[in-house]
Write a protein that holds these residues in place. Sequence first.
Motif, PDB file in Angstrom:
ATOM      1  N   ASP A1695       0.856  -1.218  -0.059  1.00 55.08           N
ATOM      2  CA  ASP A1695       0.066   0.032  -0.164  1.00 55.08           C
ATOM      3  C   ASP A1695       0.965   1.084   0.073  1.00 55.08           C
ATOM      4  O   ASP A1695       0.333   2.259  -0.328  1.00 55.08           O
ATOM      5  CB  ASP A1695      -0.921  -0.159   1.133  1.00 55.08           C
ATOM      6  N   GLU A1696       2.070   1.173   0.506  1.00 52.67           N
ATOM      7  CA  GLU A1696       2.874   2.458   0.563  1.00 52.67           C
ATOM      8  C   GLU A1696       3.799   2.340  -0.636  1.00 52.67           C
ATOM      9  O   GLU A1696       4.447   3.601  -0.883  1.00 52.67           O
ATOM     10  CB  GLU A1696       3.706   2.083   1.898  1.00 52.67           C
ATOM     11  N   ALA A1697       3.994   1.701  -1.395  1.00 48.79           N
ATOM     12  CA  ALA A1697       4.756   1.627  -2.720  1.00 48.79           C
ATOM     13  C   ALA A1697       4.200   2.776  -3.577  1.00 48.79           C
ATOM     14  O   ALA A1697       3.116   2.991  -3.722  1.00 48.79           O
ATOM     15  CB  ALA A1697       4.740   0.437  -3.601  1.00 48.79           C
ATOM     16  N   ILE A1698       5.171   3.647  -4.097  1.00 49.17           N
ATOM     17  CA  ILE A1698       4.906   4.662  -5.047  1.00 49.17           C
ATOM     18  C   ILE A1698       4.991   4.317  -6.471  1.00 49.17           C
ATOM     19  O   ILE A1698       6.091   3.804  -6.905  1.00 49.17           O
ATOM     20  CB  ILE A1698       5.654   5.868  -4.541  1.00 49.17           C
ATOM     21  N   GLN A1699       4.048   4.746  -7.167  1.00 51.79           N
ATOM     22  CA  GLN A1699       4.010   4.367  -8.653  1.00 51.79           C
ATOM     23  C   GLN A1699       4.402   5.617  -9.303  1.00 51.79           C
ATOM     24  O   GLN A1699       3.289   6.332  -9.601  1.00 51.79           O
ATOM     25  CB  GLN A1699       2.647   3.639  -8.926  1.00 51.79           C
ATOM     26  N   LEU A1700       5.488   5.811 -10.037  1.00 51.42           N
ATOM     27  CA  LEU A1700       5.811   7.037 -10.904  1.00 51.42           C
ATOM     28  C   LEU A1700       6.490   6.347 -11.866  1.00 51.42           C
ATOM     29  O   LEU A1700       7.269   5.502 -11.773  1.00 51.42           O
ATOM     30  CB  LEU A1700       6.779   7.888  -9.928  1.00 51.42           C
ATOM     31  N   ARG A1701       6.372   6.928 -13.305  1.00 57.02           N
ATOM     32  CA  ARG A1701       6.875   6.754 -14.207  1.00 57.02           C
ATOM     33  C   ARG A1701       7.229   5.194 -14.550  1.00 57.02           C
ATOM     34  O   ARG A1701       7.938   4.714 -15.277  1.00 57.02           O
ATOM     35  CB  ARG A1701       8.254   7.200 -14.402  1.00 57.02           C
ATOM     36  N   TRP A1729       1.133  12.989  -4.069  1.00 57.85           N
ATOM     37  CA  TRP A1729      -0.242  13.549  -4.085  1.00 57.85           C
ATOM     38  C   TRP A1729      -0.388  14.144  -5.588  1.00 57.85           C
ATOM     39  O   TRP A1729       0.430  14.871  -6.114  1.00 57.85           O
ATOM     40  CB  TRP A1729      -0.208  14.808  -3.072  1.00 57.85           C
ATOM     41  N   ARG A1730      -1.188  13.302  -6.114  1.00 54.70           N
ATOM     42  CA  ARG A1730      -1.526  13.790  -7.736  1.00 54.70           C
ATOM     43  C   ARG A1730      -0.197  13.660  -8.308  1.00 54.70           C
ATOM     44  O   ARG A1730       0.139  14.703  -9.310  1.00 54.70           O
ATOM     45  CB  ARG A1730      -2.154  14.980  -7.641  1.00 54.70           C
ATOM     46  N   SER A1731       0.530  12.656  -8.277  1.00 51.49           N
ATOM     47  CA  SER A1731       1.621  12.122  -9.090  1.00 51.49           C
ATOM     48  C   SER A1731       2.944  13.289  -8.742  1.00 51.49           C
ATOM     49  O   SER A1731       3.744  13.040  -9.583  1.00 51.49           O
ATOM     50  CB  SER A1731       1.337  12.346 -10.619  1.00 51.49           C
ATOM     51  N   LEU A1732       2.874  13.884  -7.665  1.00 51.02           N
ATOM     52  CA  LEU A1732       4.128  14.695  -7.198  1.00 51.02           C
ATOM     53  C   LEU A1732       4.665  14.097  -5.859  1.00 51.02           C
ATOM     54  O   LEU A1732       3.936  13.319  -5.345  1.00 51.02           O
ATOM     55  CB  LEU A1732       3.512  16.078  -6.710  1.00 51.02           C
ATOM     56  N   LEU A1733       5.817  13.962  -6.011  1.00 51.06           N
ATOM     57  CA  LEU A1733       6.525  13.309  -4.862  1.00 51.06           C
ATOM     58  C   LEU A1733       6.776  14.267  -3.845  1.00 51.06           C
ATOM     59  O   LEU A1733       7.496  15.431  -4.136  1.00 51.06           O
ATOM     60  CB  LEU A1733       7.893  12.641  -5.502  1.00 51.06           C
ATOM     61  N   VAL A1734       6.376  14.498  -2.681  1.00 53.99           N
ATOM     62  CA  VAL A1734       6.317  15.160  -1.808  1.00 53.99           C
ATOM     63  C   VAL A1734       7.314  14.712  -0.653  1.00 53.99           C
ATOM     64  O   VAL A1734       7.338  13.654  -0.138  1.00 53.99           O
ATOM     65  CB  VAL A1734       5.096  15.512  -0.993  1.00 53.99           C
ATOM     66  N   VAL A1735       8.389  15.501  -0.415  1.00 57.36           N
ATOM     67  CA  VAL A1735       9.572  15.077   0.488  1.00 57.36           C
ATOM     68  C   VAL A1735       9.344  16.047   1.973  1.00 57.36           C
ATOM     69  O   VAL A1735       9.428  16.995   1.934  1.00 57.36           O
ATOM     70  CB  VAL A1735      11.030  15.091  -0.088  1.00 57.36           C
TER      71      VAL A1735
END
Length: 1807
Positions: A1695-1701, A1729-1735
Amino acid sequence: MKQQSLNMSAEIDTSRLPLDVRAKLAELELELSDGDITQKGYEKKRAKLLDPYMGRQQPPNTQAQSQPQAQSQSRPKDASPDDSSGGSPRIRRPRHHRRDDLRYQSDIRTEAVQAALAKHRESAGPSTGGGAGNHSGSSSTAMPLAAVRRQPSSAMTQSTMGAAAFASADREHYSEEDASAGSGSDLGDDDDKEVAVDDRHPADGEHSTLDDASVESSLASSSVGGAGGGGGAGHSLAKSAASVSSVGGSSSSSGKQQHQLRQHQQSEPVQPQPPASSAAAAASSTNQSSRSRYSSSDTYIIKGNNYLGMPTNQSRPAGGSGDSSQQLQRRHIQQPPAVQSQTPPMQRQQQRPPNPQQQQQQSSRQQPPDVTLAASAAAAAASAEPQPSAASDHRSGPYGQSRTSAKIQQLVATLARPKQRQPTAAGGSTSAAAGGSSAAASAPDAADVTLTSSDSPDSGGVDANAPRPQGEESRPAVGESLITGPGAAASLEESLMRAAAGPQARTQAVACLELSGKLSSCLTFAKLLNRSKKLAYTLLNRLGHRGDSSLKPGDRVAIAVPNSDPVSFVIAFLASQFAGLVPVPVEAPPLCASATGFLLSSLDIRVLLTTEAFIRTAPKAVAAAASASGSTGTSASGGGSDQLTYPGWPRSLFWALVDANQSNPPKDWQPPSLQSGGLDPASLAYVEYAWGRDGSVRGVCVSRGAALAHTRSIGAACGYASGESLVCLVDPKRELGLWHAVLAAAYYGMSVVFVPYAVMKQDPSCWLRLVSKQRIGVALAKSRDLYWSLLTQRDHREVNLNSLRCLLVADGANPWSLTSCDSFLSVFQPRGLRPEALCPCAYSCESLTVALRRPAGSGAATSGRGVLSMQGLSHGVVRVDSENSYTSLTLQDCGLVMPAGAVAVVRLAPAQPFLCRQDEVGEICVSARYAAHKYWGLAGLSNQVFRCQPLTAATGAPISDREVFVRTGLLGFLGPPSSGGLVFVCGSLEGLMTVAGRRHNSDDLIATVLAVEPLKFVFRGRIAVFSQRILNDERIIIAAEQRPDANEDQCFQWMSHVLQAVDSIHQVGVYCIALVPPNSLPRSPLGGINSHETRRRFAAGQLHPANILMCPHSTVTNLPKPRQTTSAEPLSMMVGSLVQGARLAEAEGRPMPDDGLQQQQGGGGGGWMSLADTLRARSRDPDQRLFTVLSAGKLVGPQAAQPEQCLTALGLHKRAERLAALLRSRLPQSLSTDQQQQHAVALMLPPGLDLIVGVFGCFYAGCLPVAMRPPPSSSSAAASSSSSLSGSSTVGSGNQTIGHQGLPACQAVLQASKASLLLTNQPTAKLLKALLSHHQQAANSWPPVVDIDDKRKVQHQQQQPAPAHPDSDAYLDFSISTTGLLSGVRVTHRAAVHLCKAVKLQCELYPTREIALCLDPYSGLSFALWCLCSVYTGHHTVLLPPAELEASPAAFLFAVSQRGIRDAFCSYPVLDLCASQLAQQLDLLKQKLQVSLSSLRSLIAVAEERPRLGLLQSFSKLFSPLGLKASALSASFGCRVNACICLQGASSPECSTVYVDAAALRQDRVQLVDRGSPGSLPLSECGQLLCGTRVVIANPETRTQCADSHLGEIWVAAGHSASGYCALLGSGFGGGDTDTSGAVDPASARDHFNACLTAGGDTSVRYCRTGYLGFVKRTDLTAVDGSRHDAVFLVGALDEAIQLRGLRYHPGDIEATVVRCHHTVCECAVFTWRSLLVVVAELNGKEFESLDLIPLITSSILEEHHLIAGVIVICDPRTIPLNSRGEKQRMHLRDGFLDDKLDPIYVAYNL
């Protein structure tokens, strides 16, 4: 009315005012900054000056609107009370001449930038409702500015340096504004190349920025004749018809962009544009004037094919790279695409119908990066009302209109989509992305793609339509022969001896000009010889005590003399030559002390020569340097006293005084250089330091023969003769100052007058008066000095320069400033200055002088000038551009090749130095006897630089077998053969930035930046441009010092305009713009900006900017190709993996004994026994002790002798029976016995014995215990938040979520479990009552509270419940996942007993064993170990509540050591706490407390996450001195569906560690690599599988079994798995209108607890889905039974995995990268959030260091993960919420960020 006039004056566009008015305004601003005038007086005078122009500049309807804005900007919001503008009295020091920032103003460059901005607005106008000036109908949103903390003390809203510091440094301000904006190529260079950089444009039609209008008129009417003073590199910028308003003007719409923390924005008017006819007429007159200035017959004008066959822009074919600038702008600047649209930007652009020619050009040409996107959006929506974000629409409460949410919405609306690649070209190569950059070639699997540099030919990044060189191969240009007369001296020393013994003995040799105009330190040739010989004798014989520190010929000696005493340096240098020593001139410390320290150490220097004046000021300098580096230094005087010590310098350095009284040498003593035979010409004469491109300092070795040959060569070129006078304005310690003013002057017997930099700053025209008075014939100066001299025209009355025959202009890689030199010639030509006297030159430390224009009377005064295309130069070719193009560069020659030298131009590739073509730009190489021969101690680099053999392209053979060439580091080309060997220099390797395969010069970019109206926002001359290699390509970084009165809105607006200007003119994107507080950028010795040190500080996170803007989305275009989803069937992929040798990913633990669940524990009898039955059986032994609770104070405090809290089996049985009766009495009487067995009782008890009693009391009563953590009180939360440890809040207070949501979480658990009773103790009941009252909740909304300590007798007896069925529920287990999911599972009695049995067999737990626990006992394995396992196995458990470690971190280790415990269980926060708090107390633990961990066999970290390998290894290494074995530490793995899957047992093999490829792991592939391989990721095993546990790896989407080479979801089948969900709530369970009923979807429960494989394995087995990704690998280790060990590796939560590119990123990997990037980052969390990586990064440092982390985090993530961080949030420590296991609650953090509840220090939005 008067106030209205003042406000209106603030709205005037000063760029459109007359020159004299602008000069007076600049004078006022300078007076205000110096404190010479108050703010009120400044406003009055400014209003008076602007009053005649307000009616023409501003329409009447804008006056009322501009008044509030002017009032708000009358004083900066961050101005301190001691600001110099506040009218406080200050001591005004006398100043001879006043100058202002207007001296750097370049009208042509400014108009070019304005034209570029206007074209950008025009191109964006049709889509934005009229461009930036139209406020209606704009659909774009404003560029989100950085959000800062709203406290007044924020380091981001105020400068880190007080205003008083700026006011007190007005003399520094006076010099630093004159400082260099160049690259700061060397330490010795005074680096004031700002004029040379800012004026890199042609002299045609330019307006001088002098203080007198007569100078302007003289410049306008003058023309250059003959060799005409003009030349050099500069932009030819035509005046544009489209004029834009000033960037800093408050009337500009983009200038009204307010900070995003404000909820409302105001619309502001736009100033009217001037008529186009006037601008066109001005441009026409400019062109005519420029053509008249190039009419010299002796000047070579580069004109198309007539010069080296170079085609012009008009002759280029369609589709080539040389299309006109207008077409380039129309194609390049486009409307920002809407984010909602799915069409890529380039495709949308091609959908617009262009003209046929432009369409043909666009189809075959790549697009440059669109960095103007954010700025256009900001300008279009500057006055728009902020719209509520979509994320906050559904939220209730006061944070419905979230500021942060609005910013993220605006960021999404302004971000450009990832750059799309061009279609695959013929031949299969992928064309480059926008901006000329390339990406990896297309491959079936993106993990197999290796990133290559954008300029690599193999990457497909070379533009096929880029201009190519067309000329013939160039040949080396050879200088004239050097003829040495028969009476020439054989050495420098011999020549000086002749001068001292001849008629010149009493002639002045050296002198220094003072500020009063008098000469000081005057020495005749005889005295100079005498002083030099005495010092030489002292160095060789009498240095130190009785000469014990004396030197011998050949030794190196350092010379560190202040710049204000050049005569002492000349004495020290000549004395070293006489003594045969090798002088090494360096800067006087502490300037660049750390940079030159390594050089001095490598040269083995033991003696340093300095002056007494420096020694007197040395203590302060040493103390400052020592405090900066953290070391201590001693200060004393030289010459035998205590030695000075600087950081990085040799410790045994002896400091000797040059100006000390030395004794006369014996009469018969002769220096070694004058003895018979002399010194070997091949021996070293001196070592000159030089900067490398990487910022390192190198020692350039020059032999005595080379120094003599070079002296003769420059003497022949300049026509030096004995008795001639020379004035030196440059640094005499290196380069031209050393070669001409020291060596050549001593050899030819010339008289030299040095003008120190401090004198030149105060009186720029002093050297002109000196030349006129003493009839000096030669001068060494920089373009900066010439320009400064123009500003003091009132001192020019008696100036006569007819005696000046040679004016050497030395500007390094920018050898000629057109505006400065042409203006100087225009002003002083009527005063006797001849045009042919201006002599530019090119030089480098390696090759010495490269070329020099011959002075008047030599007969070879040939010059050349050409207008070249910057686009062609960026591709390395010479192309002629039109004179009215603002993307052109006017280049002036640097003179002819030196006598006895040869110059060749080779290509930049270091491995194959082929000769360039005649129209190709390359590196200039010199072959001459006078060149240097090596770098000291760098043999490999020396062979590459000093032994270059140019090769011919036809044969590949060297052009000469005997001659070798030296690489100069200068970029340029040779003139035509008919010019006689002219050399053109257009840059240097040091300032070269190769971005996307195109070359850009840092000086050119600085000139463009300076033209974006920086007068109101940044300081001119305080700008550094450099590059940093990130992701296989160079990225451009701009650092500038902002003015103290510039607010954040203005700074961000200026930065956005810089992006537009650089992108439009240079077609390159800027990666980062950093604005630092005033006087913050590092300086070079003579006041310029040191770009090397600036680059180092930027890379190390030590620059401390006040405002920063990152643009990775628009500049990083070489990211790997996004992964495409494969169409292959999952079963086919599995079969393919098996064919390749892989095996099915499955593992199984040892089988569970069959009799384990039937035999009675502790007695005879048959039948199945529950845990309650087991406790009744063990209660027969009254002495069997099961539990002991420890307290930290009783272990290591003064109460250590007090008795412990123990609980035996009999005591637990009695208390449980009494509690069961109490619970049965409190249950509703209407319930039947069967219903009571399934009734839930919530246990809100702290960790201890009461919790165990409550659990078994519920078992006896037939109820379901629900363990829940008590809510934290406000005091404990405050104490926890004040802790300095990261994660320590979870140790003491448990789950700390945003806003302390402990009470809502408890309420959600109660509602989901349908608890009828709440069991607690008196303190917790009081706390609960207080919290309910505080939150205004009714007490009757909670279940009835039962006090566990209630001693009342039960009035009635209830019927005993029936024995528990094995498949009935034993307890409910509630936990909160890292995604914020509250889940409750049902655990049956059979599963509970099976878990205890598996743990017993795994850890070999027996009644005689003793284990220690330091866990949070409310869910999972922690609950079972704390409450259940001791009852089942009978072992003794030592319990230590985690809250006790807050008071004593050593309590856990002390308990383990004191009791000799072999097995211990703890959480990661406990390990982290012990490691961080006890790292400095090892000696105390070992010696005083006698702590020994040698008995510890296993220390297991209980968690539900990937094993923290770094923490485990650091803990093991840290406490190894206490006897801790490395094999003892291990991790376990469990989840909500199965409390314990893996656990390291006593007989289990050691946990293995593998290294996998991170890139392959992102694509769900497991590829093992070697340790230390690039991109490797270490993963540790989770432990051995429990008995009776089977694990398979399945594809979470297709549910097919994976091979062991793929990553998949871990499925488990075991007897101790949970039976199903009882509640499943999302992250909004804490309150609001979220449903907390706990209803579970039957399909969801069936999917998680009864899943079956569809293919690949046994499809009949029922598995539980864990929701975690992992893989199985068979290792070489063997178990006890001899079988191969199958290790289970956990990667992360699904559930925590980030799907980008198209790739799967795991947050832990990105967070580890962020933590490693800088030492001040203590913790990090990422989410999307909305395909933005927030650090979100926690800063463990001061707030002014927060902005240093922005580029470091962005670059680190780019390098390691190929991702672009969209938002970076810097916050205080302990902001990231953690659960009881120390796991990050990322979804709670995400909700708090969107609701603006974080209170961040800084929020950066990368564009």
